[in-house]
Design an enzyme around this catalytic site. Structure first.
Site: not given
Length: 251
Positions: A8, A19, A44, A46, A51, A75, A205-206, A227
Site C-alpha cells: 500500500n 511538501r 486507497h 480519499r 495521500h 480501495e 490493516h496493521d 502499507g
C-alpha cells in the site's frame, strides 16, 4: 500456498504531500517494490486528497501493466462523493480498470479504516456496485469483520473476495492479550467459511513483521495489503531488506 504481498503506497504519498513537488516519487517507490518482488500495489484514495491522488492512480496503473503477473488494487468508499479532482471511486475504477477494487466503509472523518461492512444494513446499496465491478471485469473485494453471517451475505450479493479487517488482531498481538489465540481462531473460522462459500480471502490493516508469522496461520489467504508498517520498516531497514523480510514470511 504463497500469500501475495500488495504494498500500500498511501504513506509514501502522505510524505510527498507534506511538501511542494513530487518527492518522494510514489511511482518510483512502487517500481522499486515491483522490482523487488512484490506481487501487487494497493492505493486507497480519499476525497480530501490526504495521500494518494487521482493522477497517482493513473500512473501506477500504467506501471503495473509493465509487470505481467502483478496486480493493482484500488480501495475506497464507493459512496464518498466527488470532491475537487477526486471523481469518485467507481469513476476511477472505470477509467483505470484495476485488477481488484476493495470496497471499504470509511469516511473522511476517520483517521483510517476501522470496521467492515454491515451487509444486513447496506446490502441493497452494495449489491449493484458489485454487479458493476463484475461488468467491468474488475474483481470485487469487500472489507469485512470476521463475522461468518456477514461473510455469507457477501457471497449472496456476488462478491468475489473479502478482505478481513485485521486491526483487532494486530492490537491484541501487540498487547499480548489473553484473547489472542481465540481471536486468531475467529479469523481462521471466518476464512474457512469464506472459502467454503467460494470467496477468495485477503487481509489487511496493521499487519507487520511481528504479527504476520502468526496471522499466516489463517487458511486460504490469497493476499495481504501492507502499507503503514511497510513504510516504517523501509525507513529502518531499507526497502530491499523490508521487501525480502515480508516476502519470506508470505512464501
Amino acid at each position: 500456498m504463497t500469500i501475495a504481498l500488495s504494498v500500500n503506497l498511501n504513506k509514501i504519498a502522505l510524505i510527498r504531500n507534506s511538501r511542494e513537488g513530487n518527492y518522494p516519487n510514489v511511482v518510483d517507490f512502487g517500481k522499486r517494490c515491483l522490482d523487488g518482488g512484490a506481487q501487487g500495489l494497493t492505493v486507497h484514495p480519499r476525497p480530501d486528497g490526504r495521500h494518494i491522488r487521482p493522477h497517482d492512480i493513473h500512473a501506477l496503473r500504467t506501471l503495473v501493466s509493465d509487470y505481467p503477473g502483478t496486480e493493482f488494487n484500488i480501495e475506497g468508499n464507493p459512496f464518498a462523493p466527488a470532491q475537487g479532482d477526486y471523481p469518485g471511486l467507481l469513476a476511477l475504477v472505470e477509467h483505470t480498470r484495476p485488477h481488484q477494487c476493495t470496497l471499504v466503509p470509511d469516511s473522511d472523518s476517520q483517521l483510517t479504516s476501522d470496521h467492515g461492512f454491515d451487509l444486513t444494513q447496506h446490502r441493497q446499496q452494495i449489491q449493484p456496485i458489485v454487479a458493476k465491478l463484475k461488468a467491468l471485469s474488475v474483481r470485487s473485494s469487500l472489507f469485512m469483520d470476521p463475522v461468518i453471517e456477514q461473510i455469507a451475505l457477501c457471497a449472496d450479493i456476488g462478491g468475489d473476495r473479502i478482505e478481513l479487517y485485521t486491526g483487532p488482531f494486530a492490537a491484541a498481538h501487540q498487547a499480548q492479550s489473553t484473547t489472542l489465540n481465540s481471536l486468531l481462531e475467529t479469523y481462521q473460522q471466518a476464512a474457512k467459511a469464506a472459502h467454503a462459500l467460494g470467496l477468495g480471502v485477503n487481509a489487511g490493516h496493521d499487519l507487520n513483521l511481528n504479527n504476520m508469522p502468526m496471522f499466516k496461520q489463517v487458511p486460504h489467504l490469497a493476499e495481504v495489503s501492507i502499507g503503514h508498517a511497510f513504510t516504517v520498516d523501509s525507513l529502518l531497514m531499507g526497502i530491499e531488506h523490508t521487501l525480502k523480510a515480508y516476502l519470506d514470511i508470505c512464501a
